[in-house]
Design an enzyme around this catalytic site. Structure first.
Site: not given
Ligand code: ATP
Ligand code: LTN
Length: 334
Positions: A114, A196, A199
């Site tokens: 970030k 990746k 959201k």
């Molecule tokens: P984002 O990047 O969408 O904000 P994040 O990892 O920061 O996602 P969470 O929504 O809390 O935040 O993620 C919840 C769970 O889902 C975590 O265990 C994360 O590792 C998994 N996860 C999130 N995005 C992916 C992805 N693209 N592929 C596989 N697992 C994911």
């Protein structure tokens, strides 16, 4: 009675849950809940590490609970709750923070990324979020933490700090292990398969939200970035888009071996393959959304969260007390 082993994990609905969250994390919470005691919470403290609109956050938190249940988490088997309903998370969070070195925080790639993107006014909470996550885990003495690939570094930090605190104060913490699935631990963006699925993509076509209409989801898959090689082959380096779609299809069809999928689509076009992926995704969304609507209409969310928080506190409160006592922070034993 044989005690079940325990798993703990949380999701931070700072936006809408998406297919990556489901495949990388949520579906595994559901899969393990017969064999393990699954502690699954909604990480609303983690959400506010980045700016949030209050009304939108409230909606996302409610949706997240409803989606946990719609995806199959059973509150009779698993402990489902909102992080702030168990204040021990924030309390142990501060204590763990005091045992985490700045050098360790500086190495956390999520924060570094970030910062590297030049994002301005990043909060102190975002910087110190990994020790809070460590506390989320350590409060429940789990054996495993089911997460996607991007969270591995945070679970490793959790282990390091727990070992440090055990060495200093005696064995107060169980050392947890990350549990990262072989397939689907990193679902990629449909528009840029080198990134990746996330959201933070906003309304971007690269991310399929669990509450997207099946029609919108199908459109996103049909226009997913592929390549010009014209073969359905799992080769993330040379065919990242196709490989990502193979992972999605495999994950949604009982972890079918990649070779079997490659064979089924040998000599067939990308259009036909994408249609099969879209069918699997739409079937999932239709199922989840029907259950989601019923849960929202049932008005049961409040009761489920209250019961979950009570069960969670029964574990978290004594653990926090044990830690405070070991550190010498208490005058009178309570
Ligand atoms: P984002 O990047 O969408 O904000 P994040 O990892 O920061 O996602 P969470 O929504 O809390 O935040 O993620 C919840 C769970 O889902 C975590 O265990 C994360 O590792 C998994 N996860 C999130 N995005 C992916 C992805 N693209 N592929 C596989 N697992 C994911
Ligand atoms: N940091 C995670 C969400 C999260 C979590 C946790 C996951 C917060 N606390 C404890 C597992 C265990 C994320 O950003 N996805």
């Amino acid at each position: 009675m044989v005690m079940k082993k325990r798993m703990v994990s949380g999701i931070k609905p700072s936006g809408q849950l998406h297919l990556g969250t489901y495949i990388g994390a949520l579906r595994h919470f559901v899969e393990v809940q017969d064999e393990y005691e699954m502690v699954a919470f909604i990480a609303n403290l983690h959400c506010i590490t980045v700016p949030q609109d209050p009304a939108e956050l409230k909606k996302n938190l409610t949706d997240c609970v409803a989606l946990y249940l719609a995806c199959g988490l059973d509150p009779e088997k698993s402990i489902v709750f909102l992080q702030t309903d168990v204040p021990e998370h924030a309390q142990l969070g501060f204590i763990v923070n005091c045992h985490t070195y700045l050098g360790e925080l500086n190495r956390m790639t999520q924060f570094k990324d970030k910062q590297a993107h030049g994002e301005k006014n990043l909060s102190g909470g975002l910087y110190t979020y990994p020790p809070l996550m460590a506390a989320d885990i350590l409060l429940y003495s789990p054996d495993f933490v089911p997460v996607g690939e991007d969270q591995k570094q945070h679970v490793e930090l959790t282990r390091d700090v727990a070992i440090r605190m055990n060495n200093r104060y005696g064995d107060i913490f169980t050392i947890p292990e990350p549990k990262i699935a072989k397939v689907g631990a990193r679902i990629m963006s449909l528009t840029d398969p080198t990134k990746k699925m996330s959201k933070s993509d906003g309304i971007n076509k690269g991310c399929i939200y669990l509450l997207d209409t099946p029609k919108a989801a199908r459109k996103k898959i049909m226009s997913a970035t592929t390549d010009s090689l014209g073969q359905i082959k799992y080769d993330p380096e040379n065919q990242p888009g196709i490989s990502n779609l193979i992972q999605i299809l495999s994950s949604l069809t009982g972890d079918r071996p990649f070779a079997e999928i490659e064979q089924e689509f040998e000599g067939k076009g990308y259009g036909e393959f994408k249609r099969a992926v879209a069918d699997a995704v739409c079937a999932l969304l239709e199922d989840i959304q029907a259950k989601y609507n019923a849960i929202i209409a049932s008005g049961q969310i409040e009761t489920i969260l209250a019961q979950g928080a009570a069960k969670a506190r029964a574990i978290a409160h004594p653990k926090l007390k044990e830690v405070q006592r070991a550190i010498g922070m208490e005058i009178v034993e309570k």
